[in-house]
Motif scaffolding. Structure first.
Motif, mmCIF file in Angstrom:
data_model
loop_
_atom_site.group_PDB
_atom_site.id
_atom_site.type_symbol
_atom_site.label_atom_id
_atom_site.label_comp_id
_atom_site.label_asym_id
_atom_site.label_seq_id
_atom_site.Cartn_x
_atom_site.Cartn_y
_atom_site.Cartn_z
ATOM 1 N N ILE A 85 -5.447 0.608 9.768
ATOM 2 C CA ILE A 85 -4.407 1.456 9.190
ATOM 3 C C ILE A 85 -3.392 0.610 8.433
ATOM 4 C CG2 ILE A 85 -2.450 2.928 9.788
ATOM 5 C CD1 ILE A 85 -4.203 4.058 12.038
ATOM 6 N N ALA A 86 -2.998 -0.524 9.043
ATOM 7 C CA ALA A 86 -2.032 -1.391 8.379
ATOM 8 C C ALA A 86 -2.589 -1.886 7.050
ATOM 9 C CB ALA A 86 -1.690 -2.572 9.285
ATOM 10 N N LEU A 87 -3.852 -2.265 7.052
ATOM 11 C CA LEU A 87 -4.491 -2.746 5.832
ATOM 12 C C LEU A 87 -4.475 -1.661 4.758
ATOM 13 C CD1 LEU A 87 -5.952 -5.052 4.544
ATOM 14 C CD2 LEU A 87 -8.063 -4.311 5.585
ATOM 15 N N ALA A 88 -4.860 -0.450 5.175
ATOM 16 C CA ALA A 88 -4.915 0.649 4.211
ATOM 17 C C ALA A 88 -3.529 0.975 3.663
ATOM 18 C CB ALA A 88 -5.534 1.885 4.857
ATOM 19 N N ALA A 89 -2.488 0.796 4.520
ATOM 20 C CA ALA A 89 -1.134 1.136 4.085
ATOM 21 C C ALA A 89 -0.677 0.246 2.932
ATOM 22 C CB ALA A 89 -0.163 1.016 5.260
ATOM 23 N N TYR A 90 -1.158 -1.004 2.901
ATOM 24 C CA TYR A 90 -0.688 -1.925 1.879
ATOM 25 C C TYR A 90 -1.602 -2.010 0.671
ATOM 26 C CZ TYR A 90 2.952 -3.383 5.029
ATOM 27 O OH TYR A 90 4.048 -3.391 5.838
ATOM 28 N N LEU A 91 -2.743 -1.343 0.728
ATOM 29 C CA LEU A 91 -3.632 -1.372 -0.438
ATOM 30 C C LEU A 91 -3.092 -0.404 -1.487
ATOM 31 C CD1 LEU A 91 -7.254 -1.515 0.936
ATOM 32 C CD2 LEU A 91 -5.973 -3.264 -0.255
ATOM 33 N N PRO A 92 -3.024 -0.857 -2.741
ATOM 34 C CA PRO A 92 -2.462 0.013 -3.772
ATOM 35 C C PRO A 92 -3.296 1.272 -4.009
ATOM 36 C CG PRO A 92 -3.224 -2.088 -4.691
ATOM 37 C CD PRO A 92 -3.351 -2.195 -3.222
ATOM 38 N N THR A 93 -4.618 1.132 -4.191
ATOM 39 C CA THR A 93 -5.440 2.321 -4.399
ATOM 40 C C THR A 93 -6.680 2.248 -3.519
ATOM 41 O OG1 THR A 93 -6.475 1.161 -6.209
ATOM 42 C CG2 THR A 93 -4.841 2.828 -6.806
ATOM 43 N N ILE A 94 -7.121 3.380 -3.060
ATOM 44 C CA ILE A 94 -8.321 3.408 -2.241
ATOM 45 C C ILE A 94 -9.342 4.328 -2.896
ATOM 46 C CG2 ILE A 94 -9.270 3.889 0.021
ATOM 47 C CD1 ILE A 94 -6.597 3.386 1.209
ATOM 48 N N SER A 95 -10.495 3.749 -3.273
ATOM 49 C CA SER A 95 -11.574 4.559 -3.826
ATOM 50 C C SER A 95 -12.677 4.647 -2.775
ATOM 51 C CB SER A 95 -12.102 3.905 -5.093
ATOM 52 O OG SER A 95 -12.522 2.600 -4.782
ATOM 53 N N ILE A 96 -13.747 5.371 -3.099
ATOM 54 C CA ILE A 96 -14.824 5.531 -2.117
ATOM 55 C C ILE A 96 -15.430 4.181 -1.707
ATOM 56 C CG2 ILE A 96 -17.132 6.486 -1.737
ATOM 57 C CD1 ILE A 96 -16.297 8.950 -3.189
ATOM 58 N N PRO A 97 -15.781 3.284 -2.671
ATOM 59 C CA PRO A 97 -16.348 1.996 -2.232
ATOM 60 C C PRO A 97 -15.374 1.160 -1.405
ATOM 61 C CG PRO A 97 -16.625 2.288 -4.607
ATOM 62 C CD PRO A 97 -15.809 3.420 -4.134
ATOM 63 N N LEU A 140 -3.418 8.314 5.331
ATOM 64 C CA LEU A 140 -3.551 7.148 4.473
ATOM 65 C C LEU A 140 -4.754 7.199 3.549
ATOM 66 C CD1 LEU A 140 -2.516 4.180 6.699
ATOM 67 C CD2 LEU A 140 -1.398 5.083 4.701
ATOM 68 N N GLY A 141 -5.656 8.117 3.797
ATOM 69 C CA GLY A 141 -6.804 8.211 2.910
ATOM 70 C C GLY A 141 -6.331 8.729 1.570
ATOM 71 N N PRO A 142 -7.092 8.485 0.497
ATOM 72 C CA PRO A 142 -6.697 9.017 -0.796
ATOM 73 C C PRO A 142 -6.810 10.538 -0.799
ATOM 74 C CG PRO A 142 -8.875 8.028 -0.890
ATOM 75 C CD PRO A 142 -8.354 7.757 0.476
ATOM 76 N N ALA A 143 -5.785 11.215 -1.260
ATOM 77 C CA ALA A 143 -5.781 12.676 -1.218
ATOM 78 C C ALA A 143 -6.718 13.266 -2.267
ATOM 79 C CB ALA A 143 -4.363 13.199 -1.423
ATOM 80 N N SER A 144 -7.185 12.411 -3.215
ATOM 81 C CA SER A 144 -8.039 12.951 -4.269
ATOM 82 C C SER A 144 -9.507 12.980 -3.856
ATOM 83 C CB SER A 144 -7.875 12.107 -5.527
ATOM 84 O OG SER A 144 -8.143 10.760 -5.220
ATOM 85 N N MET A 158 -17.254 6.823 10.461
ATOM 86 C CA MET A 158 -16.766 8.200 10.399
ATOM 87 C C MET A 158 -15.524 8.362 11.268
ATOM 88 S SD MET A 158 -18.507 10.506 8.825
ATOM 89 C CE MET A 158 -19.066 12.167 8.791
ATOM 90 N N LEU A 159 -15.608 7.795 12.472
ATOM 91 C CA LEU A 159 -14.518 7.848 13.429
ATOM 92 C C LEU A 159 -13.268 7.215 12.833
ATOM 93 C CD1 LEU A 159 -15.122 8.779 16.380
ATOM 94 C CD2 LEU A 159 -14.892 6.422 17.038
ATOM 95 N N ALA A 160 -13.432 6.025 12.259
ATOM 96 C CA ALA A 160 -12.295 5.317 11.690
ATOM 97 C C ALA A 160 -11.763 6.062 10.476
ATOM 98 C CB ALA A 160 -12.692 3.904 11.320
ATOM 99 N N GLU A 161 -12.671 6.678 9.707
ATOM 100 C CA GLU A 161 -12.239 7.413 8.524
ATOM 101 C C GLU A 161 -11.306 8.557 8.918
ATOM 102 O OE1 GLU A 161 -14.966 10.110 6.348
ATOM 103 O OE2 GLU A 161 -12.988 10.998 6.304
ATOM 104 N N ILE A 162 -11.693 9.299 9.967
ATOM 105 C CA ILE A 162 -10.823 10.393 10.402
ATOM 106 C C ILE A 162 -9.498 9.830 10.879
ATOM 107 C CG2 ILE A 162 -10.657 12.413 11.858
ATOM 108 C CD1 ILE A 162 -13.685 12.061 12.291
ATOM 109 N N GLY A 163 -9.553 8.663 11.563
ATOM 110 C CA GLY A 163 -8.325 8.030 12.019
ATOM 111 C C GLY A 163 -7.385 7.757 10.857
ATOM 112 N N LEU A 164 -7.928 7.141 9.802
ATOM 113 C CA LEU A 164 -7.123 6.838 8.615
ATOM 114 C C LEU A 164 -6.554 8.112 8.007
ATOM 115 C CD1 LEU A 164 -8.932 4.226 6.377
ATOM 116 C CD2 LEU A 164 -6.784 4.020 7.588
ATOM 117 N N GLN A 165 -7.397 9.128 7.890
ATOM 118 C CA GLN A 165 -6.969 10.357 7.243
ATOM 119 C C GLN A 165 -5.902 11.073 8.051
ATOM 120 O OE1 GLN A 165 -7.899 11.167 4.307
ATOM 121 N NE2 GLN A 165 -10.053 10.769 3.929
ATOM 122 N N LEU A 166 -6.044 11.048 9.400
ATOM 123 C CA LEU A 166 -5.063 11.747 10.228
ATOM 124 C C LEU A 166 -3.679 11.142 10.074
ATOM 125 C CD1 LEU A 166 -6.652 12.670 13.663
ATOM 126 C CD2 LEU A 166 -5.880 14.166 11.857
#
Lengths: 339, 289
Positions: free
Chosen positions: B133-145, B225-229, B214-222
């Motif tokens: 989560i911390a990593l994702a918070a500091y990344l400027p943009t998150i795409s699928i890859p 932090l996931g990209p809303a697009s 999948m588990l971690a993805e839901i964690g990020l999204q909850l």
């Protein structure tokens, strides 16, 4: 030296070593993140107040912020300062929430809630899973056992925040039985000696704990059952059986005792995973623990608090593993004898 | 082929396989299916205000509509497609990392093994979600890859563990000795002699990698932090939790993505159990299969 003493000393050294290793890993992890945290925070501020700051001012602000947060200077320099701050001064630096209140103070305020809820639900789910797993491993060929094992196989992979959502829906909104948010009734005076306060703490903990327990029980149940099945095939148990010992006696005295050791080690290995899901459960119930604190830290991009919570989570898991290691000689006499 | 064997030997594998095949079919056929649900070729499932918000399930909208007036069924199909794609990339990447490290540790042995094993156990024990989560918070943009690689970075230790232990036992086997005495190189022993025996385990690790991603993805999204697009199932869960659909009694908006995700987890888990019980005779008594 007595074997037990040397066992404890080795374990303690291993504990300190893994704390140091994990903290170092976390430190470098945070410093290798692309795009530094300070400019990310400043950008967020700019957006929030719809202001633009010119480049020179921004650089000056960033330098000031870095000095305040203690992340200026070269990487080795920072690393030494980090080690000194964390291990000697127990200081994680100021947090942005109520600046300059230390991040550690924020964490210590929330930590007891997480420890209480996580501890209780983990212990309950382990004991329940272990006992039921032992029983259905011994009495395998009936409908109830078959049903329980298949049900557990399905449920064990469902993340605990889904069971939390189900519980929330069922007991919080459909049958309005239990409170849906928080850790205690705010209208009651917060006093640990007040029985009404303690009662409300227990009541507010039921749902989040239940969510974690349901998934945890299923996992322990499956692995205990498979262990018991293997142990039951061993020669000495065939003998115990032939001697005419009752099945319940065999189960309690021989089978569960032997299954306990690998199961306790397994518990230690799974704690990190449990904590992951647990933070999300806390967030769903607005439980005032570390998970909810982490959420606010992330929203504010509060660097010291984020790093602090990561370090504290690592410490909690490793300390629990260490305590479990210390308990092992009580269960396994072999550790006391060997040297 | 090990899939055919597992299919024949294990009922768990059959059930899990069928469930996963259905989800996979939805993911592949999504463009066509969502046209069917929307009944309008010009509308994208993501565009807002297409329909009335919070409509109850009906013939027109079998799963109702959400707060932004989007057809839930079409969104669900899209979510399955995107989540599946992310999980698949992450699961395969994690398996790739896991295989490489597992092979190096198991085959080389000695201090290399000791270092890799300690490192793997460390990553396994440390609660990874806060780091992620911390990593994702500091990344400027998150795409699928980027998202998939992030998730893969924390999903590999399990694979490393099983591959390592398998390589350790396999390299003691006579056929590997034979290959070594007949002067085959390390690479050829690894790829031609040992790897083919590990295919079922690779199946297990892709499945485990997919479900932990999948588990971690839901964690990020909850956490938000996931990209809303990118419309993943996790994002749908987060949006419905955020808008408080349980409190206003529109529970199906939350339960549609949740039940898809649960179906996904259960399918992958059944496939694992099936593969393990079909190829690991010691475990066959466990599931009673």
């Amino acid at each position: 030296m007595k074997p037990l003493v040397s066992y404890v000393i080795t374990r303690a050294l291993m504990f300190l070593l893994s704390i140091w290793g994990a903290f170092t890993l976390a430190f470098f992890f945070f410093h290798l993140i692309p795009g530094d945290p300070v400019s990310a925070y400043l950008q967020q501020l700019e957006q929030q107040f719809s202001q633009t700051v010119d480049a020179a001012d921004a650089a000056a602000m960033a330098a000031e912020m870095k000095a305040r947060l203690g992340i200026d200077g070269s990487l080795p320099e920072q690393y030494w300062r980090f080690l000194g701050n964390v291990f000697i001064r127990f200081d994680l630096g100021p947090s942005f929430i109520n600046f300059p209140k230390p991040a550690l103070e924020h964490i210590l305020e929330k930590l007891p809630w997480t420890l209480w809820l996580l501890g209780t639900s983990t212990i309950i789910s382990w004991i329940l899973g272990f006992v039921v797993g032992g029983i259905i491993g011994t009495f395998r060929n009936n409908f109830a056992s078959q049903f329980l094992i298949n049900f557990s196989l399905v449920i064990s992979q469902i993340p605990s925040y889904f069971t939390a959502l189900f519980a929330l829906f069922l007991f919080g909104y459909w049958f309005v039985l239990l409170p849906t948010k928080g850790a205690y009734d705010p209208s009651i005076e917060k006093d640990l000696l007040n029985p009404r306060f303690l009662l409300s703490v227990a009541r507010y903990a039921i749902m989040p704990a239940m969510a974690v327990v349901m998934v945890g029980v299923a996992g322990t149940l499956i692995s205990t059952r498979s262990l018991v099945t293997t142990i039951l095939g061993d020669d000495y148990l065939q003998f115990a059986h032939a001697k005419g010992l009752r099945r319940s006696h065999i189960l309690m005295r021989y089978v569960l005792r032997n299954a306990m050791l690998p199961q306790i080690t397994g518990l230690a290995l799974s704690l990190g995973f449990v904590l992951n899901g647990f933070y999300l459960v806390e967030i769903i119930f607005n439980y005032p623990g570390m998970g909810s604190l982490f959420l606010s830290a992330i929203r504010l991009l509060d660097y010291n608090l984020i790093l602090g919570i990561v370090l504290m989570s690592i410490t909690v898991v490793l300390a629990a593993t260490f305590i479990i290691d210390l308990l092992l000689p009580l269960i396994d006499p072999r550790i006391k004898l060997s040297d | 082929m090990f899939v055919v064997d597992a299919w024949k030997r294990s009922g768990y594998f059959r059930v899990g396989g069928i469930m996963l095949a259905v989800l996979l079919a939805i993911a592949v056929l999504q463009p066509w299916l969502s046209q069917l649900a929307l009944q309008n070729p010009d509308v994208s499932p993501m565009s807002m205000g297409t329909f009335e918000p919070y409509a109850d399930p009906s013939l027109r909208h079998p799963a109702g509509t959400d707060k932004l007036g989007r057809d839930m069924l079409a969104l669900l199909f899209l979510g399955i497609r995107v989540s599946m794609l992310i999980a698949l990339i992450a699961g395969c990447t994690a398996t790739g990392i896991g295989i490489s490290l597992g092979f190096i540790a198991g085959y080389k042995g000695g201090w290399v093994d000791a270092v890799l094993r300690t490192g793997t156990d460390m990553v396994l024990v440390i609660p990874s979600l806060p780091l992620l989560i911390a990593l994702a918070a500091y990344l400027p943009t998150i795409s699928i890859p980027v998202m998939s690689l992030l998730l893969a970075a924390f999903a590999w230790p399990f694979t490393t563990r099983i591959i390592r232990s398998q390589v350790l036992t396999l390299k003691q086997r006579p056929f590997v000795d034979l290959a070594r005495t007949s002067d085959q190189g390390d690479m050829s022993i690894i790829f031609l002699e040992i790897l083919p025996n590990l295919l079922p385990f690779l199946g297990v690790s892709v499945a485990v990698g997919m479900s932990s991603a999948m588990l971690a993805e839901i964690g990020l999204q909850l956490i938000g932090l996931g990209p809303a697009s990118i419309n993943t199932l996790g994002l749908m869960v987060q949006q419905s939790v955020q808008s408080g659909v349980l409190a206003i009694g529109k529970w199906w908006i939350l339960f549609a993505p949740v039940s898809c995700l649960i179906a996904f987890f259960v399918a992958l888990n059944l496939i694992n159990i099936g593969l393990e019980s079909a190829f690991n005779p010691r475990l066959r008594s466990v599931t009673g299969d």
